[in-house]
Motif scaffolding. Structure first.
Motif, mmCIF file in Angstrom:
data_model
loop_
_atom_site.group_PDB
_atom_site.id
_atom_site.type_symbol
_atom_site.label_atom_id
_atom_site.label_comp_id
_atom_site.label_asym_id
_atom_site.label_seq_id
_atom_site.Cartn_x
_atom_site.Cartn_y
_atom_site.Cartn_z
ATOM 1 N N PRO A 324 0.806 -1.239 0.000
ATOM 2 C CA PRO A 324 0.000 0.000 0.000
ATOM 3 C C PRO A 324 0.830 1.276 0.000
ATOM 4 N N HIS A 325 2.132 1.188 0.313
ATOM 5 C CA HIS A 325 2.964 2.392 0.387
ATOM 6 C C HIS A 325 3.549 2.755 -0.976
ATOM 7 N N TYR A 326 4.119 1.774 -1.669
ATOM 8 C CA TYR A 326 4.690 2.103 -2.974
ATOM 9 C C TYR A 326 4.389 1.050 -4.032
ATOM 10 N N GLY A 327 3.461 0.129 -3.744
ATOM 11 C CA GLY A 327 2.883 -0.698 -4.786
ATOM 12 C C GLY A 327 3.507 -2.042 -5.033
ATOM 13 N N GLU A 328 4.765 -2.277 -4.602
ATOM 14 C CA GLU A 328 5.405 -3.546 -4.933
ATOM 15 C C GLU A 328 6.318 -3.961 -3.794
ATOM 16 N N ASN A 329 6.221 -5.218 -3.368
ATOM 17 C CA ASN A 329 7.064 -5.686 -2.271
ATOM 18 C C ASN A 329 8.409 -6.171 -2.810
ATOM 19 N N HIS A 330 9.142 -5.273 -3.396
ATOM 20 C CA HIS A 330 10.446 -5.592 -3.962
ATOM 21 C C HIS A 330 11.420 -4.503 -3.533
ATOM 22 N N PRO A 331 12.610 -4.872 -3.046
ATOM 23 C CA PRO A 331 13.520 -3.844 -2.527
ATOM 24 C C PRO A 331 14.104 -2.930 -3.592
ATOM 25 N N THR A 332 14.036 -3.317 -4.854
ATOM 26 C CA THR A 332 14.629 -2.513 -5.921
ATOM 27 C C THR A 332 13.537 -1.794 -6.701
ATOM 28 N N LEU A 333 13.625 -0.501 -6.791
ATOM 29 C CA LEU A 333 12.634 0.258 -7.534
ATOM 30 C C LEU A 333 12.792 0.031 -9.030
ATOM 31 N N ILE A 334 11.735 0.326 -9.771
ATOM 32 C CA ILE A 334 11.737 0.086 -11.209
ATOM 33 C C ILE A 334 12.797 0.923 -11.918
ATOM 34 N N LYS A 335 13.056 2.104 -11.417
ATOM 35 C CA LYS A 335 14.029 2.962 -12.102
ATOM 36 C C LYS A 335 15.452 2.420 -12.011
ATOM 37 N N TYR A 336 15.680 1.402 -11.158
ATOM 38 C CA TYR A 336 16.999 0.792 -11.060
ATOM 39 C C TYR A 336 17.029 -0.621 -11.653
ATOM 40 N N LYS A 337 15.967 -1.024 -12.348
ATOM 41 C CA LYS A 337 15.860 -2.387 -12.853
ATOM 42 C C LYS A 337 15.830 -2.401 -14.377
ATOM 43 N N GLY A 338 16.288 -3.518 -14.967
ATOM 44 C CA GLY A 338 16.163 -3.755 -16.393
ATOM 45 C C GLY A 338 16.867 -2.717 -17.233
ATOM 46 N N ARG A 339 16.196 -2.292 -18.298
ATOM 47 C CA ARG A 339 16.765 -1.302 -19.211
ATOM 48 C C ARG A 339 16.935 0.076 -18.574
ATOM 49 N N ASN A 340 16.173 0.324 -17.493
ATOM 50 C CA ASN A 340 16.265 1.629 -16.839
ATOM 51 C C ASN A 340 17.617 1.857 -16.170
ATOM 52 N N LYS A 341 18.372 0.794 -15.919
ATOM 53 C CA LYS A 341 19.678 0.946 -15.278
ATOM 54 C C LYS A 341 20.661 1.740 -16.155
ATOM 55 N N LYS A 342 20.464 1.702 -17.477
ATOM 56 C CA LYS A 342 21.365 2.383 -18.391
ATOM 57 C C LYS A 342 20.925 3.809 -18.712
ATOM 58 N N LYS A 343 19.750 4.188 -18.205
ATOM 59 C CA LYS A 343 19.234 5.511 -18.525
ATOM 60 C C LYS A 343 19.686 6.515 -17.465
ATOM 61 N N LEU A 344 20.022 7.725 -17.925
ATOM 62 C CA LEU A 344 20.370 8.781 -16.969
ATOM 63 C C LEU A 344 19.135 9.262 -16.225
ATOM 64 N N ASN A 345 18.002 9.308 -16.953
ATOM 65 C CA ASN A 345 16.744 9.715 -16.332
ATOM 66 C C ASN A 345 15.697 8.659 -16.696
ATOM 67 N N PRO A 346 15.486 7.667 -15.831
ATOM 68 C CA PRO A 346 14.544 6.593 -16.160
ATOM 69 C C PRO A 346 13.137 7.067 -16.423
ATOM 70 N N TYR A 347 12.730 8.189 -15.764
ATOM 71 C CA TYR A 347 11.368 8.671 -15.923
ATOM 72 C C TYR A 347 11.282 9.830 -16.905
#
Length: 347
Positions: A324-347
């Protein structure tokens, strides 16, 4: 003189203050605060149709089944010649030279050759018959509605591959040969009504007891003119694991009762029992109450609003329970996962 000049000024200030306090009541103004609805919009939740639709759950499973075929030959006898297929005949017509070489999926007549080395057995003196074990590979689809967060009602369809083996005699196996049916395998189709309830919960695990009651089809390899089918009954206990609000995985062991009869003209019908034990493994998916967010660039992981309408996340995986706080019970946020790791600004 200064004191006399100050008194009228103080008196006029008191009158002005009293006027400010009294005037709102006089002119009907009860509240001078700024209304908050200028800043906050009431969220429009799911429609009634979506709420009803969210009670519907789809299920898909496969697994393994072990079927035991068994039939007794009450009212019949068995004629066994060396190296030949066993032939059955009605006891009341023991002097006849005609019998049946197939009485499983259809009725095939045969001529009985009585030889000095022939072996005969009768159901009057022994419990004669044949049995067999087969394995099943089921593919099962279900649809049910859950209500009161406990009970469920629905139906389903099952398509199974059944592999048969040779039938073994239940008596005199040293003198009677194996009975090999003309159908080494066939497809079994079942359609059923489902009724169940959850009986125990431990955190995200759920214990469910349910029953399937319905009919079945044995396929084209069985002669429908001589096969008389009944209903079948399946009782199972499922252990479900809630992966998220909408997605579950489960294991369901069950036992099933069913039978059919082969009608023979002028003789007793032969009853075949083929009860089965199954272990099904599958998943279920419940239709969400909220629509998926329409904004393709939206990365919000919780239920949120655009304008006054509420939506569910586009990026939250269905196999994870929502935090309920941030939507996913995973310690790594989406902006640090997958293809977003190579982006300077994931959002």
């Amino acid at each position: 003189m200064k004191l006399k000049a100050a008194l009228p000024k103080r008196f006029s200030a008191i009158i002005a203050l009293a006027f400010c306090l009294v005037c709102p009541q006089v002119f009907g103004q009860q509240d001078n605060s700024i209304p908050l609805d200028h800043f906050y919009v009431d969220r429009q939740g799911p429609s009634f149709f979506r709420k009803v639709l969210s009670k519907v759950t789809f299920g898909l499973s496969t697994g393994y089944g072990l079927t035991t075929f068994k039939h007794s030959l009450d009212g019949y006898g068995i004629q066994q010649n060396p190296g030949e297929r066993p032939i059955i005949f009605p006891i009341g017509d023991a002097a006849s030279t005609s019998g049946y070489s197939n009485w499983f999926n259809r009725v095939d007549s045969a001529v009985i050759n009585i030889l000095p080395t022939s072996f005969r057995a009768s159901s009057d003196t022994a419990d004669i018959g044949f049995r067999n074990k087969a394995f099943n590979i089921p593919l099962k689809a279900t649809l049910h509605v859950e209500f009161l967060d406990r009970y469920r009602i629905g139906g389903g369809y099952s398509f199974e591959y059944v592999n048969l083996r040779s039938f073994v005699p239940t008596k005199y196996d040293e003198s009677i040969n194996l009975f090999k049916p003309d159908v080494p395998s066939f497809f079994l189709k079942k359609y059923f009504f489902m009724l169940g309830a959850s009986v125990y919960r431990y955190y995200e695990y759920l214990l469910v007891v349910d029953a399937n009651i319905g009919g079945y089809s044995l396929g084209k390899k069985f002669d429908k003119e001589v096969i008389n089918k009944g209903v079948y009954f399946n009782l199972g206990v499922a252990v479900e694991r809630e992966m998220s609000e909408y997605f579950r995985v489960f294991v369901r062991p069950s036992y099933e009762f069913k039978n059919f009869k082969t009608s023979i003209e002028g003789a007793d019908a032969i009853k075949h029992k083929f009860n089965a034990f199954y272990v099904n493994v599958g998943v279920t998916y419940r239709i969400p109450e909220l629509r998926r967010c329409f904004l393709k660039t939206c990365n919000i992981q919780i239920n949120h609003a655009h304008g006054n309408r509420e939506y569910r996340s586009r990026v939250h995986p269905i196999h994870k329970k929502q935090n309920p706080h941030y939507g996913e019970n995973h310690p790594t946020l989406i902006k640090y996962k997958g293809r977003n790791k190579k982006k300077l600004n994931p959002y």
